[in-house]
Each structure stands twice: as structure tokens, then as C-alpha cells.
Scaffold this motif. Structure first.
Motif, PDB file in Angstrom:
ATOM      1  N   ARG A 119      65.654  32.293  65.203  1.00 21.27           N
ATOM      2  CA  ARG A 119      65.672  32.608  63.764  1.00 21.27           C
ATOM      3  C   ARG A 119      65.122  31.436  62.950  1.00 21.27           C
ATOM      4  O   ARG A 119      64.352  31.611  61.993  1.00 21.27           O
ATOM      5  N   GLU A 120      65.554  30.202  63.347  1.00 20.07           N
ATOM      6  CA  GLU A 120      65.085  29.023  62.616  1.00 20.07           C
ATOM      7  C   GLU A 120      63.589  28.828  62.786  1.00 20.07           C
ATOM      8  O   GLU A 120      62.861  28.528  61.798  1.00 20.07           O
ATOM      9  N   LEU A 121      63.087  28.993  64.000  1.00 20.88           N
ATOM     10  CA  LEU A 121      61.646  28.833  64.244  1.00 20.88           C
ATOM     11  C   LEU A 121      60.859  29.932  63.564  1.00 20.88           C
ATOM     12  O   LEU A 121      59.705  29.716  63.138  1.00 20.88           O
ATOM     13  N   ARG A 122      61.447  31.118  63.450  1.00 17.14           N
ATOM     14  CA  ARG A 122      60.728  32.207  62.795  1.00 17.14           C
ATOM     15  C   ARG A 122      60.566  31.923  61.304  1.00 17.14           C
ATOM     16  O   ARG A 122      59.513  32.182  60.720  1.00 17.14           O
ATOM     17  N   THR A 123      61.616  31.348  60.706  1.00 16.05           N
ATOM     18  CA  THR A 123      61.511  31.011  59.276  1.00 16.05           C
ATOM     19  C   THR A 123      60.452  29.937  59.024  1.00 16.05           C
ATOM     20  O   THR A 123      59.847  29.882  57.952  1.00 16.05           O
ATOM     21  N   GLN A 124      60.238  29.080  60.049  1.00 16.23           N
ATOM     22  CA  GLN A 124      59.225  28.031  59.909  1.00 16.23           C
ATOM     23  C   GLN A 124      57.845  28.501  60.360  1.00 16.23           C
ATOM     24  O   GLN A 124      56.870  27.767  60.243  1.00 16.23           O
ATOM     25  N   THR A 161      67.873  40.718  71.172  1.00 18.72           N
ATOM     26  CA  THR A 161      68.234  41.693  72.204  1.00 18.72           C
ATOM     27  C   THR A 161      69.019  41.034  73.334  1.00 18.72           C
ATOM     28  O   THR A 161      69.998  41.595  73.849  1.00 18.72           O
ATOM     29  N   GLN A 162      68.588  39.845  73.738  1.00 19.60           N
ATOM     30  CA  GLN A 162      69.317  39.124  74.789  1.00 19.60           C
ATOM     31  C   GLN A 162      70.737  38.769  74.347  1.00 19.60           C
ATOM     32  O   GLN A 162      71.675  38.775  75.151  1.00 19.60           O
ATOM     33  N   LEU A 163      70.902  38.475  73.050  1.00 15.16           N
ATOM     34  CA  LEU A 163      72.245  38.187  72.537  1.00 15.16           C
ATOM     35  C   LEU A 163      73.138  39.425  72.617  1.00 15.16           C
ATOM     36  O   LEU A 163      74.306  39.348  73.018  1.00 15.16           O
ATOM     37  N   GLN A 164      72.574  40.568  72.240  1.00  6.16           N
ATOM     38  CA  GLN A 164      73.351  41.807  72.332  1.00  6.16           C
ATOM     39  C   GLN A 164      73.729  42.121  73.785  1.00  6.16           C
ATOM     40  O   GLN A 164      74.842  42.570  74.065  1.00  6.16           O
ATOM     41  N   ALA A 165      72.792  41.882  74.695  1.00  9.32           N
ATOM     42  CA  ALA A 165      73.090  42.123  76.108  1.00  9.32           C
ATOM     43  C   ALA A 165      74.185  41.183  76.600  1.00  9.32           C
ATOM     44  O   ALA A 165      75.064  41.574  77.378  1.00  9.32           O
ATOM     45  N   ALA A 166      74.138  39.923  76.149  1.00  9.62           N
ATOM     46  CA  ALA A 166      75.170  38.965  76.549  1.00  9.62           C
ATOM     47  C   ALA A 166      76.531  39.369  75.987  1.00  9.62           C
ATOM     48  O   ALA A 166      77.583  39.228  76.653  1.00  9.62           O
ATOM     49  N   GLN A 167      76.564  39.881  74.759  1.00  5.30           N
ATOM     50  CA  GLN A 167      77.822  40.350  74.177  1.00  5.30           C
ATOM     51  C   GLN A 167      78.388  41.529  74.971  1.00  5.30           C
ATOM     52  O   GLN A 167      79.590  41.592  75.239  1.00  5.30           O
ATOM     53  N   VAL A 199      57.307  30.866  65.696  1.00  8.10           N
ATOM     54  CA  VAL A 199      57.376  31.933  66.714  1.00  8.10           C
ATOM     55  C   VAL A 199      57.096  33.247  66.030  1.00  8.10           C
ATOM     56  O   VAL A 199      57.241  33.401  64.808  1.00  8.10           O
ATOM     57  N   SER A 200      56.711  34.211  66.833  1.00 11.53           N
ATOM     58  CA  SER A 200      56.396  35.531  66.292  1.00 11.53           C
ATOM     59  C   SER A 200      57.678  36.339  66.101  1.00 11.53           C
ATOM     60  O   SER A 200      58.758  35.996  66.592  1.00 11.53           O
ATOM     61  N   GLN A 201      57.511  37.476  65.429  1.00 14.58           N
ATOM     62  CA  GLN A 201      58.650  38.391  65.247  1.00 14.58           C
ATOM     63  C   GLN A 201      59.095  38.967  66.582  1.00 14.58           C
ATOM     64  O   GLN A 201      60.281  39.213  66.805  1.00 14.58           O
ATOM     65  N   ALA A 202      58.150  39.158  67.491  1.00 13.69           N
ATOM     66  CA  ALA A 202      58.495  39.701  68.808  1.00 13.69           C
ATOM     67  C   ALA A 202      59.406  38.744  69.567  1.00 13.69           C
ATOM     68  O   ALA A 202      60.351  39.165  70.243  1.00 13.69           O
ATOM     69  N   ALA A 203      59.179  37.449  69.466  1.00 10.52           N
ATOM     70  CA  ALA A 203      60.039  36.478  70.140  1.00 10.52           C
ATOM     71  C   ALA A 203      61.439  36.511  69.559  1.00 10.52           C
ATOM     72  O   ALA A 203      62.447  36.393  70.287  1.00 10.52           O
TER      73      ALA A 203
END
Length: 374
Positions: A124-129, A142-148, A132-136
């Protein structure tokens, strides 16, 4: 010569007078008479009497829920237990290992969840700067949701393992008396295999199978009574009591063609009684029996088919033989009979006698021939 002549003259005189002769036999003494009674029809209301069995109103058979050897059986038949008290312990090493595996799974899932949260925060921080792309960012979210979801799944597996571990100890579901145990230490317990049967004392019921042909009489009976065993009642024959409630189960047994009735006994009548005891149940109702709506009326018995009653003392019981001594002329003849319900000092005769016959009130003397018909 003189004495010979005197003897010749005196002998006829002695014989004529009866001196020296044997005494003549007098008339035989008449045997004592045996009182009889005339067999007549019952004048009481229609009754039906059946064998029944006592059951506990609240009874439970506790069983194992996990496989394993029985390590200890902590109760025996007749023991009183409290709700939650251990009854048996089953080898829990397998479920203990599963619980440890569940703990490890929870720790792993929580670590993966922390890593996913950090990765998502960095994305999120890198996206604001704009690095990174929106896809990243979407991939990190998605990985966070899977981990939850993985953490929730691991926690559920751990809870399941803890629940299985609790099943290794079989406990009493309520305050009860142990009726029977079904395993011994060392036996292999399996899910569903009974461990012990418990029942709540004080609340008992009589379970009776009523023939379908007698359902109308039982359903519309004015009085229902249960004969308690002699050990629990007053007198050598026990005592009749009225149940606190009666219930007719819906449907009939397809093979036996009987309907089960459950008659709950008053709480005060449960002392000294236990499940499995044999009792008698009597339904008493007026004849003819009224029919319920939509039910065919119960026909009154024909005049010739009325139940006959005789004094219970006049019935002879010898092993499997039940009979009376009926008068025929000046003698008594043994006649087997089949008995029905008992009403105090009277008992019904279902078969073997006809109205108007006379029977001996003392069957023992009649059988010994020690008296005449009176």
C-alpha cells in the motif's frame, strides 16, 4: 353226664340272647360336607389386565465418542453419580497428539498471517509512492485474505482437536444411578459403543403392550391401576395404585399388533422400585365402551359371553395346572380353567367353566375326597 346236658340246654339260650356274639356293625359315619359356590357372571365393569415392565422416565446409555482402549472404569452398577462426574477414561494419546498438531498449525497460520499483513502494508505504501502497480497491491491484499482464512481454519482444527480430547473422558449427563456397565478396563472403545446405562431415580413408568383388540377399552377406561410388587407394597400381593399420567403411543406394532401405553407412577411410589421389575396393569371401564369420533363403536359382549367370576380361594394351583373342583352328583371332578383379571377376592374365569356350575370352596379337601358335596 349232668354237665353235658346242662351245656346243651344253655347254649341255645346264650346264642339267642346275643351273649358271646360279635357286635353288629352300626351305620357308617357320614363324611363332612364341603361347601360349594355357584359360578356366576361378573357384575363389575369391564376390565382388562396385562403384564407390564417398569422403565425409568429419564434413562440414558452413554457411549464412547473416540476410539481407544478403556484405561479406567470409575463406576459400577448401583453407584450414584452427579452430572459431569467421570464414568470412564479412554486412552487419549492419539487425541493429545492431534491437539498438539492443532496448536502447531495455529502457530504456523498466525506467523503467515503476520507476514501477509506486513507485505500488504508495504504494498500500500509503495503504491501511494508509485513504485508498484495496482496489480501488485491486489496480489498482496489477496494473500492477506488467504492468510486470514488459513489462521481461522487452523484455529477451528485446534478447537476440534480439543473437543475430541474432552471426549476421552466419559461423564454422566445428569444426576443418576448406574443401572449397568458395558465395558471393562482394557476393552477397545469405539464411537457409539455403550459404556454405561444410567437412569434418574424416583421417576418410573409402567410400559404395557395392549392388544389392538383391547385398545378401545384401554383408551376409554374410567380407571387405570398398576399393581406394584409385593416387596414395595402393602400385603403379600402388593398394592394397586393409580398412575400420575398415562400416554398411548401412536401406531401399533406391525408384528405383535399391540399398542404401547406408558403409565408414569407418582413420585411417592418409586421407593424400592427399579427399572425392569414386572408389574400388572389393569384397565377398568364401563360396558359398552364409547367410541371416539370417527371410530367404530366397541360392541358389547353377548349375553352368553359374559366373564364368569369365582372366589380366588377356590382355585387350585399345582405347577402349570390351574383348576377347580366342580360338583358332579355327589362327587367332585377336577376341571382345568384359564383365569383372567383378579378383583379383590374374586377372579375371572376365561375358559373351563359355565355359569350355574357348582365348585368346591376348599379344593384341597375336595381333591383328597375328604368330604361330600354340600
Amino acid at each position: 353226664m349232668f354237665y353235658r346236658h346242662l351245656f346243651a340246654v344253655a347254649l341255645p339260650l346264650l346264642l339267642a340272647s346275643g351273649v358271646g356274639a360279635q357286635p353288629a356293625a352300626g351305620p357308617a359315619a357320614a363324611p363332612p360336607s364341603i361347601p360349594t359356590v355357584v359360578v356366576g357372571p361378573a357384575v363389575s365393569a369391564r376390565t382388562a389386565e396385562f403384564d407390564a415392565t417398569l422403565q425409568a422416565v429419564r434413562q440414558s446409555t452413554v457411549a464412547a465418542q473416540v476410539p481407544g482402549n478403556v484405561v479406567a472404569l470409575l463406576v459400577k452398577a448401583g453407584d450414584r453419580v452427579r452430572a459431569g462426574q467421570p464414568i470412564a477414561r479412554i486412552d487419549e494419546r492419539d487425541v493429545q497428539a492431534a491437539l498438539a498438531r492443532g496448536d502447531a498449525g495455529v502457530a504456523q497460520a498466525e506467523a503467515e498471517l503476520r507476514n501477509a499483513r506486513l507485505a500488504a502494508a508495504r504494498a500500500r505504501e509503495l503504491r501511494t509512492q508509485g513504485f508498484v502497480s495496482q496489480a501488485a497491491l491486489d496480489t498482496a491484499e489477496t494473500q492477506l485474505q488467504a492468510a486470514q482464512a488459513g489462521a481461522a481454519q487452523a484455529q477451528a482444527a485446534r478447537s476440534q482437536a480439543a473437543l475430541a480430547r474432552s471426549f476421552a473422558g466419559v461423564t454422566a449427563p445428569f444426576d443418576a444411578v448406574v443401572l449397568a456397565t458395558h465395558v471393562e478396563p482394557g476393552d477397545l472403545a469405539a464411537p457409539g459403543r455403550p459404556v454405561a446405562t444410567l437412569y434418574a431415580p424416583g421417576r418410573l413408568r409402567a410400559s404395557v403392550q395392549v392388544p389392538a383388540s383391547q385398545s378401545a377399552l384401554a383408551r376409554h377406561s374410567a380407571r387405570v391401576e398398576v399393581l406394584l410388587p409385593a416387596a414395595a407394597g402393602a400385603g403379600s400381593e402388593g398394592r394397586w395404585i393409580e398412575p400420575a399420567s398415562r400416554t398411548e403411543l401412536p401406531g401399533a406394532d406391525a408384528v405383535a399388533q399391540t399398542v404401547e401405553w406408558r403409565l408414569e407412577l407418582p413420585a411417592s411410589a418409586g421407593a424400592g422400585l427399579s427399572p425392569g421389575m414386572a408389574v400388572r396393569v389393569r384397565f377398568t371401564g364401563a360396558a359398552p365402551v364409547a367410541a371416539a369420533a370417527g371410530e367404530a363403536p366397541a360392541a358389547a359382549p353377548p349375553a352368553g359371553a359374559a366373564r364368569l367370576v369365582v372366589p380366588a380361594a377356590a382355585v387350585l394351583h399345582r405347577g402349570e395346572l390351574t383348576a377347580v373342583y366342580a360338583a358332579q352328583g355327589d362327587q367332585f371332578v377336577l376341571k382345568p380353567v384359564r383365569l383372567g383379571a383378579r378383583h379383590g377376592a374374586q377372579v375371572e374365569v376365561v375358559a373351563g367353566l359355565k355359569a350355574g356350575e357348582r365348585i368346591a370352596l376348599d379344593p384341597v379337601r375336595a381333591g383328597l375326597g375328604a368330604g361330600a358335596v354340600r
